[in-house]
Scaffold this motif. Structure first.
Motif, PDB file in Angstrom:
ATOM      1  N   ARG A  71      -2.271   9.461 -10.627  1.00  0.00           N
ATOM      2  CA  ARG A  71      -1.455  10.519 -10.030  1.00  0.00           C
ATOM      3  C   ARG A  71      -2.285  11.757  -9.700  1.00  0.00           C
ATOM      4  NH1 ARG A  71       0.602  13.714 -13.218  1.00  0.00           N
ATOM      5  NH2 ARG A  71       2.288  15.089 -12.915  1.00  0.00           N
ATOM      6  N   GLN A  72      -3.127  12.193 -10.611  1.00  0.00           N
ATOM      7  CA  GLN A  72      -3.962  13.378 -10.407  1.00  0.00           C
ATOM      8  C   GLN A  72      -4.945  13.156  -9.255  1.00  0.00           C
ATOM      9  OE1 GLN A  72      -3.756  16.448 -11.924  1.00  0.00           O
ATOM     10  NE2 GLN A  72      -5.297  17.094 -10.459  1.00  0.00           N
ATOM     11  N   VAL A  86      -2.612  18.194  -2.684  1.00  0.00           N
ATOM     12  CA  VAL A  86      -1.318  18.701  -3.139  1.00  0.00           C
ATOM     13  C   VAL A  86      -1.305  18.750  -4.659  1.00  0.00           C
ATOM     14  CG1 VAL A  86      -0.090  17.830  -1.097  1.00  0.00           C
ATOM     15  CG2 VAL A  86      -0.238  16.406  -3.151  1.00  0.00           C
ATOM     16  N   MET A  87      -0.241  19.305  -5.204  1.00  0.00           N
ATOM     17  CA  MET A  87      -0.074  19.370  -6.654  1.00  0.00           C
ATOM     18  C   MET A  87       0.476  18.031  -7.175  1.00  0.00           C
ATOM     19  SD  MET A  87      -1.074  22.402  -7.340  1.00  0.00           S
ATOM     20  CE  MET A  87      -0.555  22.579  -9.033  1.00  0.00           C
ATOM     21  N   PRO A  88       0.196  17.684  -8.439  1.00  0.00           N
ATOM     22  CA  PRO A  88       0.753  16.456  -9.010  1.00  0.00           C
ATOM     23  C   PRO A  88       2.287  16.415  -8.948  1.00  0.00           C
ATOM     24  CG  PRO A  88      -1.026  17.246 -10.395  1.00  0.00           C
ATOM     25  CD  PRO A  88      -0.777  18.308  -9.350  1.00  0.00           C
ATOM     26  N   ALA A  89       2.933  17.566  -9.038  1.00  0.00           N
ATOM     27  CA  ALA A  89       4.400  17.603  -8.934  1.00  0.00           C
ATOM     28  C   ALA A  89       4.867  17.104  -7.565  1.00  0.00           C
ATOM     29  CB  ALA A  89       4.915  19.022  -9.185  1.00  0.00           C
ATOM     30  N   THR A  90       4.070  17.356  -6.523  1.00  0.00           N
ATOM     31  CA  THR A  90       4.403  16.851  -5.190  1.00  0.00           C
ATOM     32  C   THR A  90       4.331  15.328  -5.178  1.00  0.00           C
ATOM     33  OG1 THR A  90       3.571  18.870  -4.168  1.00  0.00           O
ATOM     34  CG2 THR A  90       3.776  16.943  -2.742  1.00  0.00           C
ATOM     35  N   ILE A  91       3.340  14.775  -5.845  1.00  0.00           N
ATOM     36  CA  ILE A  91       3.223  13.320  -5.944  1.00  0.00           C
ATOM     37  C   ILE A  91       4.448  12.754  -6.661  1.00  0.00           C
ATOM     38  CG2 ILE A  91       1.853  11.402  -6.866  1.00  0.00           C
ATOM     39  CD1 ILE A  91       0.569  12.959  -4.458  1.00  0.00           C
ATOM     40  N   ASP A  92       4.887  13.416  -7.735  1.00  0.00           N
ATOM     41  CA  ASP A  92       6.096  12.979  -8.444  1.00  0.00           C
ATOM     42  C   ASP A  92       7.294  12.964  -7.492  1.00  0.00           C
ATOM     43  OD1 ASP A  92       4.647  12.777 -10.795  1.00  0.00           O
ATOM     44  OD2 ASP A  92       5.229  14.777 -11.499  1.00  0.00           O
ATOM     45  N   SER A  93       7.416  14.006  -6.684  1.00  0.00           N
ATOM     46  CA  SER A  93       8.504  14.095  -5.715  1.00  0.00           C
ATOM     47  C   SER A  93       8.409  12.963  -4.697  1.00  0.00           C
ATOM     48  CB  SER A  93       8.470  15.457  -5.022  1.00  0.00           C
ATOM     49  OG  SER A  93       9.403  15.513  -3.972  1.00  0.00           O
ATOM     50  N   ASN A 117       4.446   6.865 -20.768  1.00  0.00           N
ATOM     51  CA  ASN A 117       3.797   7.588 -21.859  1.00  0.00           C
ATOM     52  C   ASN A 117       2.376   7.086 -22.104  1.00  0.00           C
ATOM     53  OD1 ASN A 117       6.125   9.014 -22.234  1.00  0.00           O
ATOM     54  ND2 ASN A 117       6.915   7.652 -23.804  1.00  0.00           N
ATOM     55  N   GLY A 118       1.404   7.869 -21.685  1.00  0.00           N
ATOM     56  CA  GLY A 118       0.019   7.540 -21.929  1.00  0.00           C
ATOM     57  C   GLY A 118      -0.595   6.547 -20.956  1.00  0.00           C
ATOM     58  N   ARG A 119       0.230   5.920 -20.101  1.00  0.00           N
ATOM     59  CA  ARG A 119      -0.287   4.977 -19.115  1.00  0.00           C
ATOM     60  C   ARG A 119      -0.227   5.624 -17.742  1.00  0.00           C
ATOM     61  NH1 ARG A 119       3.624   0.776 -19.655  1.00  0.00           N
ATOM     62  NH2 ARG A 119       2.812  -0.007 -17.698  1.00  0.00           N
ATOM     63  N   PRO A 120      -1.371   5.722 -17.057  1.00  0.00           N
ATOM     64  CA  PRO A 120      -1.389   6.396 -15.757  1.00  0.00           C
ATOM     65  C   PRO A 120      -0.776   5.529 -14.658  1.00  0.00           C
ATOM     66  CG  PRO A 120      -3.561   5.513 -16.228  1.00  0.00           C
ATOM     67  CD  PRO A 120      -2.708   5.261 -17.445  1.00  0.00           C
ATOM     68  N   TYR A 121      -0.298   6.198 -13.621  1.00  0.00           N
ATOM     69  CA  TYR A 121       0.142   5.510 -12.418  1.00  0.00           C
ATOM     70  C   TYR A 121      -1.072   4.876 -11.757  1.00  0.00           C
ATOM     71  CZ  TYR A 121       4.804   7.610 -12.151  1.00  0.00           C
ATOM     72  OH  TYR A 121       6.094   7.965 -12.378  1.00  0.00           O
ATOM     73  N   VAL A 122      -0.849   3.799 -11.030  1.00  0.00           N
ATOM     74  CA  VAL A 122      -1.871   3.225 -10.173  1.00  0.00           C
ATOM     75  C   VAL A 122      -1.299   3.253  -8.760  1.00  0.00           C
ATOM     76  CG1 VAL A 122      -3.255   1.190  -9.616  1.00  0.00           C
ATOM     77  CG2 VAL A 122      -2.781   1.764 -12.014  1.00  0.00           C
ATOM     78  N   ILE A 123      -1.975   4.011  -7.892  1.00  0.00           N
ATOM     79  CA  ILE A 123      -1.472   4.224  -6.535  1.00  0.00           C
ATOM     80  C   ILE A 123      -2.586   3.891  -5.557  1.00  0.00           C
ATOM     81  CG2 ILE A 123      -0.515   5.910  -4.923  1.00  0.00           C
ATOM     82  CD1 ILE A 123       0.429   7.511  -7.438  1.00  0.00           C
TER      83      ILE A 123
END
Length: 176
Positions: free
Chosen positions: A3-4, A12-19, A33-39
């Motif tokens: 995500r980062q 953009v900000m990580p919050a934008t990615i969440d959106s 929890n503790g597992r990163p997204y894979v994009i």
């Protein structure tokens, strides 16, 4: 990419990615929890371009709809022309079209009612006030700040808060 990293990739900000994820951006592996997204950046880029095109298409459709409503209501007013120069009936139609436009923009999230903005600002300022008022005590405890310096901080924060409140009130009065 996580995500980062994808946020940095798009600037953009990580919050934008969440959106974007909530709006349907493809994710190869959902984070938790503790597992990163894979994009996948290529898939995300394709989705983002399509999303931007969709937003632009919606804006064009909205503008066409607004213009159609204005024409249906007999409103042919130039952007720089004043509504007060119109007859009573023309003004009524003009303001009905403007109301329709604002309702469309509000539904699409492009227009926010002033009372909602004020409520949001009030909540944010209460949070800011609480944080600022607790800051001198926190610094005194956590940084071994002497009590006199902490009091100086408290006084400076109080002065800042008074100036901020005064400035915000003046700006709201000027724009009301």
């Amino acid at each position: 990419m996580n995500r980062q990293e994808i946020a940095e990739y798009f600037g953009v900000m990580p919050a934008t990615i969440d959106s974007w994820i909530r709006k349907g951006m493809p994710v190869d592996k959902a984070g938790s929890n503790g597992r990163p997204y894979v994009i996948d950046p290529q898939k995300a880029d394709v989705w983002r371009k399509a999303h931007i095109e969709c937003i632009e298409r919606d804006r064009v459709e909205r503008d066409v709809m607004i213009e159609r409503v204005r024409r249906e209501l007999g409103i042919c007013i130039a952007r720089d022309e004043s509504a007060e120069e119109l007859s009573f009936e023309e003004q009524r139609r003009y303001y009905a079209a403007e109301l329709a436009r604002m309702q469309i923009e509000e539904r699409r999230g492009e227009l926010i009612r002033a009372d909602r903005v004020r409520a949001l600002l009030e909540r944010q300022f209460v949070s800011l006030r609480d944080f600022l008022q607790s800051l001198p005590d926190y610094l005194e405890r956590s940084s071994d700040l002497n009590p006199e310096t902490a009091e100086d901080f408290a006084e400076a924060i109080s002065d800042f808060q008074e100036r901020l409140v005064s400035d915000v009130r003046d700006r709201f009065r000027n724009h009301a």
